[in-house]
Design a protein around this motif. Structure first.
Motif: not given
Length: 141
Positions: A33-36, A40-54
């Motif tokens: 789940x951590x890998x998921x 998988x989940x966080x890169x698109x979210x980061x991309x959608x909000x301006x390329x932010x790496x959480x």
């Protein structure tokens, strides 16, 4: 009873072994789940909000200098861990829901219809009732 024998009985109980297997599988599931979440989940979210790496989101309280490391509040890592937890909790909830659905449900007892004839008592009960009534009549006279 020796301490070793007691420990052996405790360790070999089914519940302890089942718990150990559950913990091992849970740890492996947590890594998945951590890998998921992180891969998988966080890169698109980061991309959608301006390329932010959480993982890199933080508030720097003191910048690093000389041999003193940076002091920072890493809230991005906290967001990542919180999402890990929520996804694990959701997965466990869904798994338990499926397991409970697959368990056999006990049939509910069917209530007797109200218009059925009353149950007649057994012969023993009838005889005891007659004896009681006779004793009552004897005591009254």
């Amino acid at each position: 009873m020796s301490m070793i024998k007691e420990f052996k009985e405790f360790a070999m109980k089914g519940n302890v072994i089942d718990m150990a297997v559950g913990i091992i599988i849970g740890a492996a599931f947590g890594k998945i789940v951590s890998s998921l979440v992180s891969d998988v989940v966080m890169p698109p979210i980061g991309f959608l909000i301006g390329g932010v790496d959480f993982r890199n989101l933080s508030i720097v309280l003191q910048a690093a200098h000389d041999k003193v490391p940076e002091v920072a509040i890493r809230y991005g890592q906290f967001i990542q861990t919180t999402l890990d937890f929520l996804i694990v909790a959701l997965a466990i909830f869904m798994a338990l829901k499926v397991i409970n659905k697959l368990k056999r449900q006990e049939p509910e007892p069917v209530p007797a219809p109200a218009d059925e004839a009353p149950i007649t008592p057994s012969v023993d009960i009838q005889l005891l009732t007659e004896i009681r009534d006779l004793l009552k009549d004897r005591g009254a006279s």
